[in-house]
Design an enzyme around this catalytic site. Sequence first.
Site, PDB file in Angstrom:
ATOM      1  N   SER A 118       0.833  -1.204   0.000  1.00 48.25           N
ATOM      2  CA  SER A 118       0.000   0.000   0.000  1.00 48.25           C
ATOM      3  C   SER A 118       0.864   1.249   0.000  1.00 48.25           C
ATOM      4  O   SER A 118       0.350   2.344  -0.176  1.00 48.25           O
ATOM      5  CB  SER A 118      -0.943   0.001   1.197  1.00 48.25           C
ATOM      6  N   GLU A 151      -4.920  -0.282  -8.341  1.00 51.86           N
ATOM      7  CA  GLU A 151      -3.964   0.806  -8.586  1.00 51.86           C
ATOM      8  C   GLU A 151      -2.683   0.140  -9.090  1.00 51.86           C
ATOM      9  O   GLU A 151      -2.015  -0.578  -8.344  1.00 51.86           O
ATOM     10  CB  GLU A 151      -3.724   1.567  -7.274  1.00 51.86           C
TER      11      GLU A 151
HETATM   12  N1  CAA Z   1     -16.359 -10.854  -0.246  1.00 58.32           N
HETATM   13  C1  CAA Z   1     -17.412 -10.875  -1.048  1.00 58.32           C
HETATM   14  N2  CAA Z   1     -18.434 -10.006  -0.938  1.00 58.32           N
HETATM   15  C2  CAA Z   1     -18.383  -9.087   0.070  1.00 58.32           C
HETATM   16  C3  CAA Z   1     -17.295  -9.015   0.947  1.00 58.32           C
HETATM   17  C4  CAA Z   1     -16.239  -9.942   0.758  1.00 58.32           C
HETATM   18  N3  CAA Z   1     -15.150  -9.928   1.530  1.00 58.32           N
HETATM   19  N4  CAA Z   1     -17.517  -7.992   1.809  1.00 58.32           N
HETATM   20  C5  CAA Z   1     -18.703  -7.446   1.479  1.00 58.32           C
HETATM   21  N5  CAA Z   1     -19.223  -8.103   0.427  1.00 58.32           N
HETATM   22  C6  CAA Z   1     -20.442  -7.787  -0.306  1.00 58.32           C
HETATM   23  C7  CAA Z   1     -21.695  -8.080   0.444  1.00 58.32           C
HETATM   24  O1  CAA Z   1     -22.150  -9.403   0.232  1.00 58.32           O
HETATM   25  C8  CAA Z   1     -22.663  -7.064  -0.155  1.00 58.32           C
HETATM   26  O2  CAA Z   1     -23.149  -7.499  -1.425  1.00 58.32           O
HETATM   27  P1  CAA Z   1     -24.449  -6.796  -2.133  1.00 58.32           P
HETATM   28  O3  CAA Z   1     -24.093  -5.364  -2.384  1.00 58.32           O
HETATM   29  O4  CAA Z   1     -24.600  -7.585  -3.396  1.00 58.32           O
HETATM   30  O5  CAA Z   1     -25.556  -6.928  -1.153  1.00 58.32           O
HETATM   31  C9  CAA Z   1     -21.792  -5.853  -0.414  1.00 58.32           C
HETATM   32  O6  CAA Z   1     -20.443  -6.356  -0.489  1.00 58.32           O
HETATM   33  C10 CAA Z   1     -21.922  -4.844   0.657  1.00 58.32           C
HETATM   34  O7  CAA Z   1     -21.620  -5.467   1.906  1.00 58.32           O
HETATM   35  P2  CAA Z   1     -22.509  -5.361   3.208  1.00 58.32           P
HETATM   36  O8  CAA Z   1     -23.954  -5.250   2.859  1.00 58.32           O
HETATM   37  O9  CAA Z   1     -22.067  -6.406   4.165  1.00 58.32           O
HETATM   38  O10 CAA Z   1     -22.020  -4.049   3.908  1.00 58.32           O
HETATM   39  P3  CAA Z   1     -21.907  -2.575   3.365  1.00 58.32           P
HETATM   40  O11 CAA Z   1     -23.029  -2.201   2.461  1.00 58.32           O
HETATM   41  O12 CAA Z   1     -21.666  -1.785   4.595  1.00 58.32           O
HETATM   42  O13 CAA Z   1     -20.597  -2.589   2.484  1.00 58.32           O
HETATM   43  C11 CAA Z   1     -18.280  -2.358   2.247  1.00 58.32           C
HETATM   44  C12 CAA Z   1     -19.377  -3.042   2.985  1.00 58.32           C
HETATM   45  C13 CAA Z   1     -18.248  -2.825   0.785  1.00 58.32           C
HETATM   46  C14 CAA Z   1     -16.972  -2.769   2.934  1.00 58.32           C
HETATM   47  C15 CAA Z   1     -18.526  -0.792   2.280  1.00 58.32           C
HETATM   48  O14 CAA Z   1     -18.731  -0.385   3.596  1.00 58.32           O
HETATM   49  C16 CAA Z   1     -17.389  -0.007   1.687  1.00 58.32           C
HETATM   50  O15 CAA Z   1     -17.276   0.162   0.482  1.00 58.32           O
HETATM   51  N6  CAA Z   1     -16.507   0.522   2.573  1.00 58.32           N
HETATM   52  C17 CAA Z   1     -15.322   1.274   2.159  1.00 58.32           C
HETATM   53  C18 CAA Z   1     -14.283   0.303   1.659  1.00 58.32           C
HETATM   54  C19 CAA Z   1     -13.012   0.995   1.288  1.00 58.32           C
HETATM   55  O16 CAA Z   1     -12.868   2.201   1.298  1.00 58.32           O
HETATM   56  N7  CAA Z   1     -12.011   0.170   0.958  1.00 58.32           N
HETATM   57  C20 CAA Z   1     -10.701   0.647   0.641  1.00 58.32           C
HETATM   58  C21 CAA Z   1      -9.869   0.618   1.893  1.00 58.32           C
HETATM   59  S1  CAA Z   1      -8.265   1.198   1.592  1.00 58.32           S
HETATM   60  C22 CAA Z   1      -7.455  -0.158   1.039  1.00 58.32           C
HETATM   61  O17 CAA Z   1      -7.940  -1.251   0.977  1.00 58.32           O
HETATM   62  C23 CAA Z   1      -6.084   0.034   0.579  1.00 58.32           C
HETATM   63  C24 CAA Z   1      -5.050   0.495   1.510  1.00 58.32           C
HETATM   64  O18 CAA Z   1      -3.907   0.539   1.057  1.00 58.32           O
HETATM   65  C25 CAA Z   1      -5.233   0.917   2.902  1.00 58.32           C
END
Ligand code: CAA
Length: 296
Positions: A118, A151
């Site tokens: 990252s 990315e």
């Molecule tokens: N595998 C498969 N599917 C998953 C999953 C996983 N690990 N986690 C969540 N899902 C799916 C769920 O089944 C759900 O599917 P539908 O939309 O079809 O219903 C969907 O994703 C949404 O999940 P939830 O309903 O459980 O929960 P939510 O609506 O709160 O979404 C989230 C969860 C996708 C994590 C959302 O909160 C989100 O987008 N959060 C921000 C994530 C983000 O910013 N990530 C980047 C972080 S920075 C990084 O990773 C890099 C770094 O270098 C630090």
Amino acid sequence: MKHISVIGCGTMGNGIAHVFALSGYSVQLIDINEQALQKAIQKIGSNLDRQVSKQIITEEQKASTLANINPTTDLAQGVSKADLVIEAATENVGIKLQLFKDIDAHAPAHCILSSNTSSISITKIAAVTNRPEQVIGMHFMNPVPVMKLVEVINGFKTSTATTNTIMELSKAIGKVPTLVNDYPGFVANRILMPMINEAIITLNEGVAGVHEIDTVMKLGMAHPMGPLQLADFIGLDVCLAIMNVLHDGLGNPKYAPSPLLINMVTSGDLGVKSGRGFYDYSNGGKELVVAPKFNS
Ligand code: CAA
């Protein structure tokens, strides 16, 4: 490209193995810890179940995805047939540099070596290998099966052929690759982490509480998670490490990590993975509860 080797089976590694295996690639999932590998396969199974229950994939696709993944603790053998290695081990420079020397020694000559780092310099990683033109960054986002972005980071010596191959491959697994150059934090974390750090500074100055800061950003800016919840989700130790890379690499005091972030990491409050950060996860994380320390 047929054979992909993923190194490290934590949250990012198992997510990367999941998406490649689901797209039909043969995946070697490599980790030094046998128990962690078993847990990772279970986790991939339960994440595939989520996709089955949402009718994104079928039971047959779940079965073939799991059949496409071979877990192993043997790095030399695990990368010996690889067309692409994706390293997703601990975010520690020393560990990554040693790993890349080992991978370079055992992977076939044509193999592209990539890192899901990252924030660690791709140019620095490439420099310890004998194939710097075949080294590139593939920075996936958590949760990998859901987030569309990869990315793609060009190191100083990455060849155009390597970049083109990785851009096409990322599209083949259903992701949207975005090409950036190798500077501290790349693009994602150069912008995301100062926002998270500023939210922590805002909390520490008493401008508003945890719930209020996250609500402003969720409902005001349409972010799926507020910055403090996102910090817990990423891991506060990871956030601190990235802020330190920005601070050291860009030499500007505006990137200094918040003293509150430093204190939380020092005391072991790392977010979801330790059970407590800005929120308390002792209820299993079903409901967002502000941690007692910030609940006044
Ligand atoms: N595998 C498969 N599917 C998953 C999953 C996983 N690990 N986690 C969540 N899902 C799916 C769920 O089944 C759900 O599917 P539908 O939309 O079809 O219903 C969907 O994703 C949404 O999940 P939830 O309903 O459980 O929960 P939510 O609506 O709160 O979404 C989230 C969860 C996708 C994590 C959302 O909160 C989100 O987008 N959060 C921000 C994530 C983000 O910013 N990530 C980047 C972080 S920075 C990084 O990773 C890099 C770094 O270098 C630090």
